[in-house]
Design a protein around this motif. Structure first.
Motif, mmCIF file in Angstrom:
data_model
loop_
_atom_site.group_PDB
_atom_site.id
_atom_site.type_symbol
_atom_site.label_atom_id
_atom_site.label_comp_id
_atom_site.label_asym_id
_atom_site.label_seq_id
_atom_site.Cartn_x
_atom_site.Cartn_y
_atom_site.Cartn_z
ATOM 1 N N LEU A 100 41.142 93.205 15.905
ATOM 2 C CA LEU A 100 42.197 93.228 15.152
ATOM 3 C C LEU A 100 43.564 93.184 16.326
ATOM 4 O O LEU A 100 44.372 92.493 16.182
ATOM 5 C CB LEU A 100 42.708 94.368 14.204
ATOM 6 C CG LEU A 100 43.774 94.522 13.642
ATOM 7 C CD1 LEU A 100 44.133 93.337 12.619
ATOM 8 C CD2 LEU A 100 43.736 95.583 12.627
ATOM 9 N N ARG A 101 43.203 94.290 17.393
ATOM 10 C CA ARG A 101 44.253 94.227 18.317
ATOM 11 C C ARG A 101 45.586 94.384 18.221
ATOM 12 O O ARG A 101 46.342 94.538 19.051
ATOM 13 C CB ARG A 101 43.997 92.810 19.274
ATOM 14 C CG ARG A 101 42.737 92.544 19.697
ATOM 15 C CD ARG A 101 42.667 91.392 20.368
ATOM 16 N NE ARG A 101 41.521 90.897 21.200
ATOM 17 C CZ ARG A 101 41.028 89.906 21.681
ATOM 18 N NH1 ARG A 101 41.973 89.141 22.425
ATOM 19 N NH2 ARG A 101 39.761 89.962 22.093
ATOM 20 N N THR A 102 46.032 94.916 16.765
ATOM 21 C CA THR A 102 47.367 95.237 16.607
ATOM 22 C C THR A 102 47.543 96.549 15.970
ATOM 23 O O THR A 102 48.525 96.928 15.343
ATOM 24 C CB THR A 102 47.939 94.035 15.654
ATOM 25 O OG1 THR A 102 47.225 94.113 14.489
ATOM 26 C CG2 THR A 102 48.155 92.960 16.491
ATOM 27 N N THR A 103 46.544 97.238 16.324
ATOM 28 C CA THR A 103 46.423 98.706 15.630
ATOM 29 C C THR A 103 45.743 99.596 16.550
ATOM 30 O O THR A 103 45.124 99.504 17.515
ATOM 31 C CB THR A 103 45.786 98.732 14.416
ATOM 32 O OG1 THR A 103 45.966 99.860 13.614
ATOM 33 C CG2 THR A 103 44.329 98.365 14.378
ATOM 34 N N SER A 104 45.919 100.975 16.401
ATOM 35 C CA SER A 104 45.163 102.033 17.330
ATOM 36 C C SER A 104 43.922 102.350 16.739
ATOM 37 O O SER A 104 43.480 101.820 15.772
ATOM 38 C CB SER A 104 46.013 103.301 17.291
ATOM 39 O OG SER A 104 45.872 103.759 15.769
ATOM 40 N N GLY A 120 38.028 103.351 0.027
ATOM 41 C CA GLY A 120 38.821 102.088 -0.038
ATOM 42 C C GLY A 120 40.257 102.538 0.070
ATOM 43 O O GLY A 120 41.080 101.697 -0.600
ATOM 44 N N ALA A 121 40.733 103.465 0.742
ATOM 45 C CA ALA A 121 42.126 103.506 1.083
ATOM 46 C C ALA A 121 42.665 102.376 1.800
ATOM 47 O O ALA A 121 42.012 102.120 2.781
ATOM 48 C CB ALA A 121 42.552 104.967 2.035
ATOM 49 N N ASN A 122 43.740 101.820 1.471
ATOM 50 C CA ASN A 122 44.260 100.690 2.042
ATOM 51 C C ASN A 122 45.485 101.103 2.882
ATOM 52 O O ASN A 122 46.256 101.013 2.632
ATOM 53 C CB ASN A 122 44.918 99.815 0.857
ATOM 54 C CG ASN A 122 45.151 98.346 1.085
ATOM 55 O OD1 ASN A 122 44.758 98.007 2.183
ATOM 56 N ND2 ASN A 122 45.926 97.567 0.555
ATOM 57 N N LEU A 123 44.789 100.866 4.137
ATOM 58 C CA LEU A 123 45.652 101.231 5.514
ATOM 59 C C LEU A 123 46.699 99.792 5.750
ATOM 60 O O LEU A 123 47.755 99.917 6.400
ATOM 61 C CB LEU A 123 44.865 101.589 6.682
ATOM 62 C CG LEU A 123 45.475 102.205 7.739
ATOM 63 C CD1 LEU A 123 46.327 103.365 7.445
ATOM 64 C CD2 LEU A 123 44.603 102.311 8.908
ATOM 65 N N PHE A 124 45.975 98.743 5.462
ATOM 66 C CA PHE A 124 46.661 97.460 5.736
ATOM 67 C C PHE A 124 46.799 96.584 4.314
ATOM 68 O O PHE A 124 46.235 96.150 4.047
ATOM 69 C CB PHE A 124 45.743 96.676 6.481
ATOM 70 C CG PHE A 124 45.238 97.390 7.874
ATOM 71 C CD1 PHE A 124 46.071 97.369 8.976
ATOM 72 C CD2 PHE A 124 43.780 97.700 7.953
ATOM 73 C CE1 PHE A 124 45.428 97.841 10.082
ATOM 74 C CE2 PHE A 124 43.451 98.333 9.025
ATOM 75 C CZ PHE A 124 44.070 98.326 9.887
ATOM 76 N N THR A 125 48.313 97.142 3.993
ATOM 77 C CA THR A 125 48.827 96.609 2.810
ATOM 78 C C THR A 125 48.967 95.298 2.606
ATOM 79 O O THR A 125 48.765 94.721 1.415
ATOM 80 C CB THR A 125 49.997 97.394 2.272
ATOM 81 O OG1 THR A 125 50.934 96.944 3.506
ATOM 82 C CG2 THR A 125 50.111 98.908 2.408
ATOM 83 N N GLU A 126 48.997 94.564 3.711
ATOM 84 C CA GLU A 126 49.163 93.107 3.678
ATOM 85 C C GLU A 126 47.629 92.182 3.972
ATOM 86 O O GLU A 126 47.338 92.336 5.288
ATOM 87 C CB GLU A 126 50.116 92.493 4.819
ATOM 88 C CG GLU A 126 51.784 93.095 4.320
ATOM 89 C CD GLU A 126 52.701 92.788 5.354
ATOM 90 O OE1 GLU A 126 52.096 91.773 6.386
ATOM 91 O OE2 GLU A 126 53.696 93.136 5.485
ATOM 92 N N VAL A 476 49.522 103.821 6.894
ATOM 93 C CA VAL A 476 49.984 103.369 8.428
ATOM 94 C C VAL A 476 51.011 104.327 9.047
ATOM 95 O O VAL A 476 50.962 104.439 10.445
ATOM 96 C CB VAL A 476 49.988 102.065 8.698
ATOM 97 C CG1 VAL A 476 51.640 101.556 8.112
ATOM 98 C CG2 VAL A 476 50.097 101.479 10.077
ATOM 99 N N GLU A 477 52.009 104.989 8.362
ATOM 100 C CA GLU A 477 53.224 105.546 8.739
ATOM 101 C C GLU A 477 52.927 107.070 9.099
ATOM 102 O O GLU A 477 53.751 107.804 9.603
ATOM 103 C CB GLU A 477 54.501 105.259 7.852
ATOM 104 C CG GLU A 477 54.872 103.651 7.908
ATOM 105 C CD GLU A 477 56.025 103.778 7.062
ATOM 106 O OE1 GLU A 477 56.349 104.641 6.454
ATOM 107 O OE2 GLU A 477 56.678 102.561 7.220
ATOM 108 N N LEU A 478 51.670 107.586 8.467
ATOM 109 C CA LEU A 478 51.522 108.736 8.865
ATOM 110 C C LEU A 478 51.063 109.324 10.214
ATOM 111 O O LEU A 478 50.646 108.514 11.039
ATOM 112 C CB LEU A 478 50.068 109.362 7.919
ATOM 113 C CG LEU A 478 50.432 109.169 6.288
ATOM 114 C CD1 LEU A 478 49.328 109.464 5.473
ATOM 115 C CD2 LEU A 478 51.709 109.904 6.046
#
Length: 511
Positions: A100-104, A120-126, A476-478
């Motif tokens: 992915l290279r765009t996340t921690s 199945g928590a959706n961290l990447f909404t898009e 993702v903002e947490l």
């Protein structure tokens, strides 16, 4: 035959955690091949090399441990199961983060914990942010986590009277059932492998059937594969954002609806843990309660929809009313089994009736959960049934204090000791809910957000986060501490509090 026996003998010698680690390493080559076919060479290399590294490490550790036999028995397998949900995602996140290279890395670890615990928590909404092979990897990890729970329920949790079996078992939670202790101590790994050889083909076959039916209904290939794996694992992971992005229409929803019933009772696919008196599906209390909720609650919502529709003068056609009823039934079953898919007609049903967001209903359904020894989370239907029987008997005694219990032997066991243990589990679940909510609130979340996140993680119903409130929570903002607390809550929700307490026993740590 000689080679097969040799392989089985080798598998019995390896620790359970290493076996699962090796299987996960092999599964990494599936998205690697898919990415290679799509000319996405960077993603393909990430998964291919990670799979090689994983197999190399597993082989080296296996050679170092050759000749050693574990003396921890079934409790040791329970510890390996906990390590699978808590530690293995550290390895599973490596190719995901590198591709992915765009996340921690913390976000990648959170996503893998969410997947393997079937939350199945959706961290990447898009959905467009992830490559198709990454969507496949998330669904594949969740599918593997569901298979692990299918197998471990009969091979690990049932012998220890955990995971809901404590309600009907004669043994104490966390200890071997009397009469089976010697066999479990003699060959716990053999039992595990026998159950694996029995259930793994069933799990794989059901997934293939769902996938083929979705393809026939007009679903896209990747979506059909991911939705098929998500339904069997009750993870709710989708590469197109859920049912709304599906192309199979109401036919695809009907297929998914049919196979979600496998999460209401283990008797839908196996009778290996059936107790006396409940070996038939039509007599299984879990399945009967689940069907009653799936039929009764949508009918109540349907009547409420009609009343609300009359109040706002928005009565539509009969076809629109049936679509509203169908949307309610599908969504109720989905959240009862902690899958989290929402029908395409669910939003229309709300708009038709003029009702607000029924978040409390979805929260309650997720808390109830599905059947014991299935991939569903929550409190489980059998514990709810035990408390119902106990309450019904107490009301009988209020009316007729000298009455004698006329129930069958199995129900008497559930009313007496089973209800007591079920109530203890409810208290432990409530304490866990309060602790997780307080910790999340301590790191800056509001009370409503902390409560929703706590219920979603402890019941392993990740899609609940986006559906329970008027404003969805962007995971993702947490901050990092909040994500780590949620990871811990997902592991606790998947294993359950009684199983984690059983790991404190001195028998496990004595040597």
């Amino acid at each position: 035959m000689a080679r097969t026996a040799q392989k089985i003998s080798l598998a019995r010698q390896l620790p359970l955690f290493l076996l699962i680690w090796g299987i996960a390493s092999l599964l990494m080559w599936v998205p690697a091949v898919m990415a290679l076919v799509q000319n996405d060479h960077d993603v393909s290399r990430s998964f291919f090399y990670s799979g090689i590294v994983g197999l190399t490490v597993v082989t080296m550790i296996s050679l170092a441990m050759q000749g050693r036999r574990s003396r921890r028995g079934t409790l040791g397998q329970l510890l390996a199961l906990m390590a699978t949900f808590a530690l293995l995602p550290l390895f599973l996140a490596v190719p995901f983060h590198d591709a992915l290279r765009t996340t921690s890395f913390l976000n990648a670890y959170f996503d893998m914990v969410s997947a393997i615990t079937t939350t199945g928590a959706n961290l990447f909404t898009e959905p467009g942010r992830l490559a198709p092979s990454l969507h496949l990897w998330r669904a594949l990890v969740a599918w593997m986590g569901g298979l692990v729970m299918w197998i471990s329920a009969a091979a690990i949790l049932a012998p220890l009277s955990l995971g809901g079996f404590e309600v009907t078992a004669r043994g104490q939670p966390g200890r071997a059932v009397p009469g089976a202790a010697q066999s479990e101590r003699a060959d716990p790994r053999g039992r595990l492998l026998r159950i694996c050889r029995t259930l793994a083909p069933v799990y794989l076959g059901l997934t293939a059937v769902v996938c083929v039916l979705l393809l026939i209904a007009g679903e896209a290939e990747l979506t059909a594969i991911c939705h098929a794996m998500s339904i069997l694992a009750t993870s709710g992971i989708s590469p197109v954002g859920g049912i709304a992005g599906s192309t199979s229409g109401i036919t695809g929803e009907a297929i998914l609806f049919l196979f979600m019933f496998f999460a209401l009772s283990r008797l839908t696919f196996s009778s290996d843990t059936a107790t006396s008196g409940y070996a038939r599906l039509d007599q299984d209390p879990e399945f009967r309660i689940g069907v009653a909720i799936v039929i009764g609650l949508p009918l109540l919502l349907f009547v409420r929809h009609w009343l609300a529709a009359f109040e706002v003068d928005a009565v539509e056609s009969f076809e629109f009313a049936l679509r509203s009823l169908w949307g309610s039934m599908f969504t109720v079953l989905s959240y009862l089994t902690t899958t989290g898919f929402v029908s395409a007609d669910w939003e229309e049903a709300r708009q038709w009736s003029g009702l607000g967001n029924p978040g409390l209903i979805l929260l309650g359904l997720a808390l109830i959960g599905g059947g014991v020894a299935t991939t569903a989370g929550g409190v489980k239907l059998l514990r709810v049934y035990a408390l119902y029987l106990n309450g019904y008997r107490e009301m009988e005694k209020l009316v007729h204090p000298s009455s004698v219990d006329s129930g069958d032997k199995g129900n008497r066991r559930i009313r007496r000791d089973g209800a007591f243990i079920a109530w203890i589990f409810f208290m432990l679940f409530a304490i866990s809910l309060a602790v997780v909510s307080a910790l999340l609130a301590a790191f800056g979340l509001s009370f409503d957000q902390a409560l929703v996140l706590s219920i979603a993680t402890l019941s392993t119903t990740g899609p609940l986060i986006d559906m329970s409130g008027e404003i969805s929570i962007r995971l993702v903002e947490l901050n990092g501490w909040a994500k780590l607390i949620m990871c811990l809550a997902m592991v606790v929700g998947r294993l359950e509090t009684l199983a984690i307490i059983a790991l404190i026993t001195p028998d496990l740590w004595r040597n």
